[in-house]
Scaffold this active site. Sequence first.
Site, PDB file in Angstrom:
ATOM      1  CG  ASP A  40      -5.607  -1.695   8.089  1.00 16.16           C
ATOM      2  OD1 ASP A  40      -5.002  -1.218   9.071  1.00 16.16           O
ATOM      3  OD2 ASP A  40      -5.530  -1.199   6.941  1.00 16.16           O
TER       4      ASP A  40
ATOM      5  CG  ASP B 287      -7.906   2.675   9.588  1.00 13.80           C
ATOM      6  OD1 ASP B 287      -7.955   1.542   9.084  1.00 13.80           O
ATOM      7  OD2 ASP B 287      -7.488   3.672   8.977  1.00 13.80           O
TER       8      ASP B 287
ATOM      9  CE  LYS C 241      -6.446   6.039   2.594  1.00 12.79           C
ATOM     10  NZ  LYS C 241      -5.734   5.915   3.850  1.00 12.79           N
TER      11      LYS C 241
ATOM     12  CG  ASP D 232      -9.089   4.772   5.610  1.00 11.58           C
ATOM     13  OD1 ASP D 232      -9.608   3.723   6.006  1.00 11.58           O
ATOM     14  OD2 ASP D 232      -7.876   4.886   5.347  1.00 11.58           O
TER      15      ASP D 232
ATOM     16  CD  GLU E 298      -4.611  -1.461   1.978  1.00  7.77           C
ATOM     17  OE1 GLU E 298      -3.451  -1.721   2.368  1.00  7.77           O
ATOM     18  OE2 GLU E 298      -5.534  -1.152   2.748  1.00  7.77           O
TER      19      GLU E 298
ATOM     20  CG  ASP F 255      -8.742  -0.803   4.275  1.00  2.00           C
ATOM     21  OD1 ASP F 255      -9.807  -0.337   4.738  1.00  2.00           O
ATOM     22  OD2 ASP F 255      -7.679  -0.824   4.917  1.00  2.00           O
TER      23      ASP F 255
ATOM     24  CG  HIS G 273      -8.699   1.991   1.690  1.00  3.84           C
ATOM     25  ND1 HIS G 273      -7.438   1.560   1.408  1.00  3.84           N
ATOM     26  CD2 HIS G 273      -8.645   2.435   2.971  1.00  3.84           C
ATOM     27  CE1 HIS G 273      -6.655   1.722   2.455  1.00  3.84           C
ATOM     28  NE2 HIS G 273      -7.373   2.243   3.423  1.00  3.84           N
TER      29      HIS G 273
ATOM     30  CD1 TRP H 147      -2.535   1.877   0.494  1.00  2.00           C
ATOM     31  CD2 TRP H 147      -1.279   2.443   2.267  1.00  2.00           C
ATOM     32  NE1 TRP H 147      -2.853   3.173   0.855  1.00  2.00           N
ATOM     33  CE2 TRP H 147      -2.104   3.536   1.926  1.00  2.00           C
ATOM     34  CE3 TRP H 147      -0.394   2.568   3.346  1.00  2.00           C
ATOM     35  CZ2 TRP H 147      -2.071   4.746   2.643  1.00  2.00           C
ATOM     36  CZ3 TRP H 147      -0.356   3.755   4.053  1.00  2.00           C
ATOM     37  CH2 TRP H 147      -1.195   4.832   3.697  1.00  2.00           C
TER      38      TRP H 147
ATOM     39  CG  HIS I 226      -6.203  -4.434   4.879  1.00  2.00           C
ATOM     40  ND1 HIS I 226      -5.286  -3.421   4.765  1.00  2.00           N
ATOM     41  CD2 HIS I 226      -5.478  -5.569   5.013  1.00  2.00           C
ATOM     42  CE1 HIS I 226      -4.066  -3.937   4.799  1.00  2.00           C
ATOM     43  NE2 HIS I 226      -4.159  -5.233   4.948  1.00  2.00           N
TER      44      HIS I 226
HETATM   45  C1  RNT Z   1      -3.916   2.716   4.906  1.00  2.00           C
HETATM   46  C2  RNT Z   1      -4.047   1.271   4.594  1.00  2.00           C
HETATM   47  C3  RNT Z   1      -2.950   0.386   5.088  1.00  2.00           C
HETATM   48  C4  RNT Z   1      -2.513   0.718   6.490  1.00  2.00           C
HETATM   49  C5  RNT Z   1      -1.524  -0.236   7.082  1.00  2.00           C
HETATM   50  C6  RNT Z   1      -0.890   0.301   8.308  1.00  2.00           C
HETATM   51  O1  RNT Z   1      -5.009   3.449   4.590  1.00  2.00           O
HETATM   52  O2  RNT Z   1      -5.280   0.813   5.043  1.00  2.00           O
HETATM   53  O3  RNT Z   1      -3.334  -0.929   4.978  1.00  2.00           O
HETATM   54  O4  RNT Z   1      -3.615   0.805   7.343  1.00  2.00           O
HETATM   55  O5  RNT Z   1      -0.627  -0.611   6.135  1.00  2.00           O
HETATM   56 ZN    ZN Z   2      -5.596  -1.302   4.829  1.00  2.00          ZN
END
Ligand code: RNT
Ligand code: ZN
Length: 423
Positions: free
Chosen positions: A325, A295, A227, A293, A225, A258, A261, A184, A285
């Site tokens: 994640d 998390d 985004k 985003d 990955e 993810d 994302h 990523w 993820h």
């Molecule tokens: C970031 C991505 C990525 C990170 C990690 C720490 O937006 O989701 O996967 O969260 O690599």
């Molecule tokens: Zn991620």
Amino acid sequence: MDQLLKNQYEQAKVLYAKLGTDTDAVLEKLKRVKISLHCWQGDDVHGFLKNEALSGGISVTGNYPGAAHTPEQLRQDLEKALSLIPGTHKVNLHAIYADSTEKVEVDELQPEHFLKWVEWAKERGLGLDFNPTCFSHPNFRDGFTISHPDPKIRQFWIKHCKTARKIGEYFGKELGEVCITNFWFPDGSKEKPVDSMAPRKRMKEALDEIFSEKIDPQYNLDAVESKLFGIGSESYVVGSHEFCLGYALSHDKLVCLDAGHFHPTEKISQKISSVALFDTKILLHVSRPVRWDSDHVVIMDDELQAIAHELVRNNLLDKTFIGLDYFDASINRIAAWVIGARNILKALLLAMLEPTEKLKEAEAEFDFTTRLAMLEELKSYPFGSVWDYYCAKMDIPVRETWLVDVKQYESEILMKRYPTRKS
Ligand code: RNT
Ligand code: ZN
């Protein structure tokens, strides 16, 4: 085992059997599912290499005490979390989590810097996954890494990413279980560029160089990955979904989806069957975006259940690697792991208990009344009794009793740590 738990399970088993679901077989299936626990929840994505601030458009809020400041502490915390999650799982490392006494630059990292992690994983029967860390570093410059216009900056990151795959290969060889190395990149910009293609072309070429060495897929698999936006890359992300999907499909790489994302109403659960049809392996993820985003810790919400149902209904568990994640520093970090991991397992269990064939039959006959009625009634079936029994059988605390363990660990271990890291 507690008699009440057993009785409740037996009753649930009869009810599910009437629907045609064999709960014992379901639990055997659930036991085989591995979740990759993201090490970075334990220390707010800090790592051990340097004292760089977190960058890359991601952010951690909260200052709950007890973050891990050393690899030993992080492993101890992970062990605690894993002891409260039923099953055998994997741990997902980032390059900045190297366990080495010498100060080493990310592009100088070697497999040997992860020796202690491998020894630890071996002893505990855990698999390891890996990620190059292309952020929190001065060479994440002007918003770019491998797509930076300066070839020197690009080369720095390309070298780092090449080694990351070698570290992944080393994990796979040592542990006898494939390592997923996920790529990523935070590359992007605040405003829309005039030339949106040039950085993507550079990223494509950089990826080609990174992946130029053939590595046995038995040891290491690569994922890319995508985004949509991040802080500082609100208007443009080089590695967009179309870019990563296109790259993965044409280069035999895994697609990493993810949950945070995409646009707020765009769900990864809806993408899984499409991607899978093209014979692409998927890395998930599992995360929870709140307005952006963000998390957040994964909860048992509609999207988590939808993800689990898509995987189970379409028989995709063998083609999918599931990782967590998120990073929450506002609550006990071990609890954050346990809540998220138990939730994805619970969601998968719920999906496995569903009489999917019956529902598909109703659907095939356009009997949408039965489909809706059944889906709604299933929500109050005694799935909790099956989950509780599973935890007890796996020797894992039942229901919220795991919290007692976490609270005790917090007062005995976490509260005695230095409030801030010694750099
Ligand atoms: C970031 C991505 C990525 C990170 C990690 C720490 O937006 O989701 O996967 O969260 O690599
Ligand atoms: Zn991620």
